[in-house]
Design a protein around this motif. Structure first.
Motif, short mmCIF file in Angstrom:
data_model
loop_
_atom_site.label_atom_id
_atom_site.label_comp_id
_atom_site.label_asym_id
_atom_site.label_seq_id
_atom_site.Cartn_x
_atom_site.Cartn_y
_atom_site.Cartn_z
N SER B 385 -6.11 -1.66 -3.12
CA SER B 385 -5.37 -2.08 -4.31
C SER B 385 -6.22 -2.93 -5.25
N HIS B 805 -1.34 2.38 -1.27
CA HIS B 805 -2.26 2.59 -2.40
C HIS B 805 -3.58 3.14 -1.91
N SER B 810 -4.53 6.48 -6.62
CA SER B 810 -3.30 5.78 -6.94
C SER B 810 -3.29 5.21 -8.36
N VAL B 872 2.04 7.65 -0.24
CA VAL B 872 0.83 7.35 -1.01
C VAL B 872 1.14 7.47 -2.49
N VAL B 873 0.94 6.38 -3.19
CA VAL B 873 1.26 6.33 -4.61
C VAL B 873 0.25 7.15 -5.40
N GLY B 874 0.74 7.90 -6.35
CA GLY B 874 -0.13 8.72 -7.17
C GLY B 874 0.71 9.63 -8.02
#
Ligand SMILES: Cc1cc2nc3c(=O)[nH]c(=O)nc-3n(C[C@H](O)[C@H](O)[C@H](O)COP(=O)(O)O)c2cc1C
Ligand code: SF4
Ligand code: FES
Lengths: 162, 903, 437
Positions: B385, B805, B810, B872-874
């Motif tokens: 991050s 992240h 991300s 998983v952020v994206g």
């Protein structure tokens, strides 16, 4: 998941021998060289697969272990023949005719230093002073010293190693 | 301090520091290779040889390596003595035996430390007649090129990659004159800091692959001081441009933020600036038709129409500058302005500011954390991050080694000596995170817990610090270690999406303050201007803003540099935009195409960070100016300019500013933002000799001819009305402000090694001071606030979602940079084995979240708590609902690899 | 007792001395005496008084070195340097193969003196026979209470193990040896810290040569004065001298320290073989400077040899006869040193291969006057102590510098005659050097 399979590459005998060395040492990676030599003793050389397995066993990265393996003369990262013929090329043997002896051995085996005979019987390696200068020129086949060696002795001496 | 003499010059140096560093701090020219200010000395290259004299009588002296020689009072040296100079020339001659003469095609050419040292040492004629060795190169992945034949065996690469950054897959192989630096086999370099090899290697072995593919000489690159837009650390960077293309990112030294190093997101993530999906035209569309291109004036008219009408909502963005956000806020009015975070994240970012202001702990600079001797990480996967911080945390744990070495009187710059003596002894780092992180390998204690339990654990530590609670427990041990540390550090942040975790971090820090220590507390935000946008304020939460549109309480929306689908419930966004499209206008001003631009009625293309100037506020609250590197092609224009013009056209008295400096000035009148004025020099600043600071290098070649293939006339150099920089090679670098320098370049030093010439002392601040200014400092002298655990209930069906992240993927913009796309992974859902079993899913199967209408591949990780799912952020997962949600196995799911394979 | 503390038992036994024989001939008396009735300081003092100097090459006073070990709690190490890869050297192997208990006993005493509870023999990988002999001896010593938890029934505990080297000359350099012992690449370390303060695994460590340690039991038993009296000149004790090359009886002899070179060559080695004349010699292994005819009456002791511009080194000399081409012999030596460079510092890593190349060019008749200058230039810049990271390269240049001095005419003749006067036809001296790695 692939971890146990990797360790499986090593035999129990090898693992046991490595663990004995580990026991003498403050940490596992310190046994790196011992472990490489142990595995090489069982297999003649250290393959990429063996290397990765040893690295896991000792808790280090394969790159770290290979960095060590490629530093040392006696650790072979390429396959060798059944017998390793090491011919001393250092100064005392040189003075005593070591170069012609090497020439003779090359001709006899039909290979260049660093190569292995086609039948996989011998690998020929030049090596540094074997600490037997009173017997120059000397060679070492596997773990046996032979010297002083006349060129005419080559055939007999090497012939003794099947 | 000690007085020493070098070639007759007497100066003061720090007693015990090494002579090389002392000479470089005096800005003397002394060649070196293996030494590096952050890596210390090892004495391998022998290039820094000087003569040391025993006393006044001694005329012969003896050769010593400056990097290995401690400074002592009264010592006398010579750099120029023939014995030393001759030896240094020999060192070059030895190194050049095998070095190819490929400078014309080498990416390092013209900024090569080896070239510089070769010329400086005076070795010119080749006398070695043997054959050069040649090597096979490796494919090291999308970021780094490999050309081993250029290697001079200085060991800097492995010392950085392996020893400093903790990478496990790059090593030195072989021995004698057959040293090879690479991996055991071809493959992507695993370290997230691999890109620094490009700058650490003194020659062209490790090169910037995307740059190589679209190469320019250093002297042909235009540049201006900039800030990495990749995350909230705010690393200082030096983007290089030619012909309107961003070519590469180099580190720009900052003594408090990033030092000499960047992460790979920062170095390789900026190519979105050139991406094909950049928005480059104004557009309009009716209904579901395709966008039609419109003139800039026409687009401006729409914007003008919306200015101050009241019936509009303005949504800003944490990836846009303070000034851009402010301009939008002005245009729509504070009560109609939303900073653009998800409503949950807005709360978290405000919490950071509250905690910082409360005085729970001292807020350290990013580099200062390297001094910490005990660290507690709560909930934050820092490497993913706020990546650059992880490199600093990795250095912090070496303090125990340094302490041991100090005890053994080993100079701390004696790198191998320190490492050998200390045997890898580490100071304690305690890491409580959701999943394994890239710092677990150096942590004294690791636990993987869901956020609410991390918070509980953190509060227990705080209590233990205060003397309540069992000492044998992990909390007790951690508390004891933090308490006995001289420089304890607590790191937490918004990454796992739970404010309670940050409150727990604040509680620990507060408790330490109560107990009499002086803890540092660093809270990470997610985006480059998360804190800036938070500090700017704005009356509206995002959900509320969207609801207004949906309900028809407002008909129009202006979205600035923001993909709303990543910030709010997609169905709410859909409904809001649909209503607004129906009732009014959806004007999206962005630099890149997103799902939101696809749902707009009007499009306005705005400048990317490298094409404009502005201010970002990093995670320590430091406001930093980034300057325009190059002019975008019209109609692409800075957002603040679009908005300002619209305001002016609408006759708005409060928006009469025409220039950036006026925007800053106006914005600085907002409470808490006063310091904005002092962040960086304004447009009227002039460098040395009253001249502008050139963006182009003094060697920019072929200026009169470089456009000759289009037009034989020399183009008129654009005039920059907004900054002190010129778009030409005229002017003068330097001046009184450290940050106002577009390139480091000094006579004899063409490589980035020349940075020492611009530092007060090696590793210190840039001459003129470290740039940026903190917008606020923690309260002093107030009693430490107390933070108690708030109660939450968390029962119910389904899974609690935890955002995960990734350094590559991300962050919205860098994820569109082609090399990062190539390096990065696909979206994932991470579940515990038991939970996966319950869903009847195996590793790689698709897991669907109906609420988000999205699926991703399953990764099983037993560190994930039961009942929790990590997403998983994206692109696939942006906004995550807070309550429990139902997940299921998706039988129709195809992984992206499968899809590619089928194509 | 005879005056040959190192080899008397071997001679008496007519070869290998097993554990039983060793004990019969007064074995472990000294170690028992030291551990049960002397303080470590007393042991150190005695060795210092005896003026025992290191037999590994540098000749540093052993007792003084031991005294550098700080009195700190925690683990300390004793390491026996049994790497013996210096070309022309074969003395340590002789001792270990034939009388392994002598080394074990010496190590017990040394370890006790410095307060070490762990000791290692760092053994050359090719020394298989020594390995067998040593591991057996260590096993016996353990069984007899000379090693282990309670050495000779006291509270002193000592573990002794053998580490076999992966093979590289640089492992003999004591700091490189420590890295090798730790299982790492054998790159030398910076000093300071010196090993007695921070050595193996960052702990205080003493590294001593095999022969050095083998001297210790006799010093304990018979005292410093006796030991001093053994030497003929300045230096104390006896020395194992060796001769290799074209002599009638190449071999090793334990002789009083300071025995003249001529006596060693002519009396003990039987003189030159018929038809061969001595032209020069490397007195103490491949990394020492050549001596010539005029030096033959020098005493083989540290000071005298140093004054003549060379070093005692390991005390095992290599003779160059008149059939050997000095240029080619220098090439052979440089081949060794270039190949065994660890690769860490530039002058050694890149300079020595160039030197080897220059020598090959000269030997094969391609050399020019400029090449000879380049040799001088390289030798001067590589060889000065301090120019390289460790003394490997310094040692490499010693024989070269002296060859350039004493045999310069031979170098010039090669250049003049475009070939080697020692070769009948145009033959190549080049050798392939590829190992399997
Ligand atoms: C390149 C190099 C190689 C060496 N090889 C050996 C060796 O094989 N055996 C040895 O005892 N000492 C060797 N030495 C000397 C050791 O560094 C060290 O001085 C010695 O082991 C100390 O023992 P001593 O004091 O008993 O002589 C070598 C030194 C150098 C520089
Ligand atoms: S002189 Fe340098 S390269 Fe040579 S062995 Fe020593 S450290 Fe290694
Ligand atoms: S910089 Fe001093 S030896 Fe390399």
């Amino acid at each position: 998941m692939s971890e146990p399979a990797f360790i499986d590459v090593l035999s129990q005998a090898e693992i046991d021998a490595i663990e004995i060395e580990v026991a003498h040492l403050p940490d596992r990676p310190s046994a790196a060289i011992d472990a490489l030599l142990i595995v090489q003793k069982h297999r003649g050389w250290v393959s990429d697969e063996s290397l990765a397995a040893i690295a896991r066993l000792l808790g280090m990265s394969a790159a770290d272990l290979d960095s060590i393996a490629t530093f040392y003369n006696l650790i072979y990262r390429k396959p060798v023949g059944r017998h390793v013929v090491m011919v001393c090329d250092s100064v005392s043997c040189y003075v005593m005719g070591g170069e012609s002896l090497m020439m003779r051995i090359r001709r006899h085996l039909g290979i260049e230093p660093g190569e292995t005979t086609e039948d996989g019987r011998y690998t020929l390696l030049p090596c540094v002073c074997l600490g037997a200068c009173d017997r120059a020129p000397v060679i070492m086949v596997d773990d046996q010293l032979a010297g002083p060696l006349a060129e005419s002795d080559v055939e007999d001496v090497l012939g003794a190693f099947e | 301090m000690a007085r020493i003499e070098v070639d007759g010059i007497v100066f003061e140096a720090r007693e015990g520091e090494n002579l090389l560093q002392a000479c470089l701090s005096q800005h003397l020219d002394l060649p070196y290779f293996c030494w590096h200010p952050s890596l210390g000395s090892v004495g391998a290259c022998r290039q820094c040889a000087v003569i040391q004299y025993d006393d006044e009588e001694d005329e012969r002296g003896r050769l010593v390596m400056a990097c290995m020689t401690p400074v002592q009072e009264g010592a006398r040296f010579s750099v120029d003595a023939p014995g030393a100079a001759g030896f240094r020339a020999s060192v070059i001659e030895w190194l050049m035996e095998n070095h190819p003469h490929d400078c014309p095609v080498c990416e390092e050419g013209g900024e090569c430390h080896l070239q510089d040292m070769t010329v400086m040492s005076g070795h010119t004629t080749r006398r070695f007649h043997g054959r050069k060795k040649t090597w096979r190169n490796q494919d090291l992945g999308p970021f780094i090129g490999h050309e081993m034949n250029r290697c001079i065996t200085c060991y800097r690469c492995t010392r950085f990659y392996h020893d400093y950054a903790g990478g496990k897959d790059l090593q030195a192989f072989g021995s004698r004159s057959r040293m090879y630096f690479g991996r055991t086999a071809d493959g992507v370099l695993e370290s997230e800091f691999a890109g620094n090899l490009v700058e650490v290697c003194p020659t062209g072995v490790f090169t910037d692959k995307p740059f190589s593919q679209s190469y320019s000489r250093k002297w042909d690159l235009g540049s201006a001081p900039s800030i990495c837009p990749g995350c909230a650390v705010g690393c200082n960077i030096s983007p290089g441009e030619r012909f309107g293309r961003l070519k590469r990112i180099h580190n720009r030294y900052h003594g408090e933020v990033n030092g000499y190093f960047l992460c790979d997101r920062g170095r390789f993530g900026s190519h979105f600036v050139n991406a094909e999906n950049r928005l480059r035209r104004c557009g309009v569309r009716v209904g579901d038709e395709e966008f039609q291109e419109i003139e800039g004036l026409e687009a401006l008219a729409v914007l003008t129409d919306l200015a101050g009408g009241g019936n509009v909502v303005g949504i800003g963005s944490p990836r846009a500058s303070i000034e851009d956000n402010f301009a939008l806020m002005q245009l729509v009015g504070e009560d109609q302005f939303c900073a653009g975070f998800s409503s949950d994240e807005a709360v978290l970012n405000e919490l950071i500011v509250d905690i910082y202001r409360s005085g729970a702990g001292r807020v350290p600079t990013p580099l200062e954390i390297e001094n910490s001797d005990a660290v507690l990480v709560l909930g934050e996967d820092v490497l993913n991050s706020a990546p650059r911080l992880a490199l600093s945390l990795r250095q912090s744990v070496r303090n125990e080694s340094l302490r041991l070495a100090e005890g053994a009187r080993i100079p701390l710059w004696q790198d191998a000596g320190v490492r050998g003596h200390a045997q890898g002894a580490l100071s304690e780092l305690f890491s409580l995170t959701v999943l394994p992180t890239g710092l677990d390998d150096i942590a004294a204690h690791v636990e993987h817990l869901p956020p609410e339990q991390i918070a509980r654990h953190g509060h227990a530590i705080a209590q233990a610090v205060a003397g309540v609670g069992a000492e044998e427990s992990a909390s007790g041990r951690i508390a004891a270690a933090l308490k006995s540390a001289k420089r304890p550090l607590i790191v937490s942040g918004t990454g796992c999406g739970d404010g309670e975790v940050m409150r727990a971090a604040a509680a620990v820090s507060s408790a330490l303050r109560h107990a009499g220590s002086d803890p540092a507390l660093l809270l990470t935000a997610l985006e480059v201007n998360s804190l800036g946008a938070t500090l700017l304020g704005g009356g509206l939460g995002l959900d509320e803003a969207l609801k207004r549109l949906k309900n028809g309480a407002a008909d129009n929306v202006i979205v600035l540099e923001n993909d709303l689908y990543r910030r709010a419930d997609p169905s709410l966004v859909d409904a809001a935009l649909e209503a607004s499209r129906r009732n009014g206008r959806v004007l999206v001003a962005d630099l890149i195409e997103t799902r939101t631009t696809a749902n707009a009625t009007h499009l306005i293309p705005v400048a990317a960070y490298a094409e404009t100037l502005g201010t970002f506020v990093n995670l320590e609250g430091r406001a930093q100016r980034f300057y325009q590197v190059f002019e975008p092609r019209a109609p692409v224009t800075s957002a603040w300019q679009w908005l300002g013009e619209a305001g002016r056209a609408a006759g708005r008295n409060d928006m009469r500013w025409q220039h950036f400096d006026t925007v800053v000035e106006t914005c600085a009148s907002r409470p808490g933002l006063e310091a904005l004025r002092e962040v960086a020099p304004g447009a009227d600043y002039r460098g040395a000799g009253g001249l502008r600071i050139p963006r182009e290098t003094h060697r920019a070649s072929g200026r009169t001819a470089r456009n000759a293939h289009i037009d034989v006339h020399e183009r008129k150099t654009p005039v920059d009305t907004e900054s002190p920089f010129s778009f030409s090679m005229e002017g003068a670098q330097g001046g009184a402000v450290g940050s106002a320098r577009s390139a480091v370049w000094a006579p004899g030093w063409n490589s980035n090694q020349s940075v020492f010439k611009f530092q007060d002392e090696v590793g210190g601040a840039l001459i003129g001071g470290s740039s940026g200014i903190r917008l606020f400092e923690p309260a002093h002298g107030v009693p430490a606030p107390s933070y108690a655990m708030s109660q939450t209930s968390d029962e119910g069906e389904g899974f609690r979602l935890i955002p995960l992240h990734r350094i590559f993927g991300s962050d919205e913009l860098s994820a569109m940079s082609p090399p990062v796309v190539e390096r990065g992974g696909a979206a994932e859902v991470v579940l515990n084995r038991a939970d996966a079993g319950r869903l009847g899913a195996r590793e790689g199967d698709g897991i669907r979240c109906d609420l988000l209408s999205a699926s991703a591949a399953l990764r099983v990780d037993d560190a994930m708590a039961v009942g929790h799912a990590g997403l998983v952020v994206g692109e696939t997962f942006g906004w995550l609902p807070r309550g429990r949600v139902v997940l299921s196995r998706d039988p129709d799911f195809r992984s992206s690899q499968e899809l590619i394979a089928r194509e | 007792m005879s005056e040959r503390p190192l080899t008397e038992r071997i001679d008496a036994a007519g070869g290998f001395v097993d554990g039983g024989r060793y004990e019969e001939m007064g074995g472990y008396v000294a170690a028992r005496q030291a551990v049960t009735s002397m303080t470590p300081q007393e042991v150190c003092g005695l060795v210092k008084d005896a003026n025992l100097r290191g037999r590994g090459g540098a000749g540093f006073p052993t007792g003084v070195k031991w005294g550098f070990v700080p009195d700190v709690p925690g683990r300390k190490y004793l390491v026996c340097n049994a790497d013996e890869m210096e070309p022309g050297t074969f003395k340590d192997r002789y001792l270990m193969e034939n009388d392994p208990h002598l080394l074990v006993e010496g190590m017990i005493i040394a370890a006790y003196a410095i307060g070490a509870d762990r000791a290692y023999v760092f053994l050359r990988g090719e020394y298989h026979e020594s390995y067998r002999a040593l591991t057996a001896a260590i096993g016996e010593a353990h069984a007899n209470g000379c090693l282990g938890e309670s050495v000779f029934g006291t509270t002193y505990a000592l573990e002794l193990a053998v580490h076999r080297s992966g093979g590289r000359y640089i492992c003999g350099e004591e700091t490189a040896l420590l890295n090798a012992l730790e299982g790492k690449r054998a790159q030398p370390r910076t000093k300071p810290p010196f090993p007695p303060a921070s050595g193996a695994w960052g702990r205080p460590t003493i590294v001593n040569n095999v022969e050095t340690l083998c001297n210790v039991p006799a010093i304990i038993r018979r005292g410093a004065e006796w030991y001093q009296s053994l030497g003929l000149g300045e230096d104390s004790g006896t020395k194992i001298y060796g001769v290799s090359g074209r002599v009638k009886r190449p071999g090793l002899w334990e002789l009083p320290m300071g025995t003249p070179i001529r006596e060693i060559i002519e009396q003990h080695a039987g003189g030159m073989c018929d038809g061969y004349r001595l032209r020069g010699l490397l007195p103490g292994g491949a990394s020492t400077d050549f001596l010539v005819e005029e030096h033959l009456d020098l005493a083989m002791e540290y000071g005298a040899i140093q004054a003549a511009g060379s070093r005692m080194g390991t005390g095992t000399m290599i003779l160059m006869d008149d059939h050997v081409c000095p240029v080619d012999m220098a090439r052979n030596l440089q081949h060794f040193f270039a190949q065994e460079s660890c690769g860490f510092c530039t002058p050694c890593r890149e300079g020595l291969p160039w030197v080897e190349q220059l020598l090959l060019d000269i030997e094969e008749g391609r050399g020019t006057a400029e090449d000879l200058e380049l040799l001088d230039h390289n030798a001067a810049f590589i060889g000065a102590p301090g120019n390289t990271f460790c003394l490997h390269a310094t040692g490499a240049i010693e024989p070269l510098m002296s060859a350039l001095k004493y045999f310069r005419e031979d170098f010039e003749a090669h250049i003049r005659e475009h070939g080697c006067p020692y070769r009948s036809g145009p033959g190549s001296a080049a050798e392939a050097d590829d190992g399997a790695n």
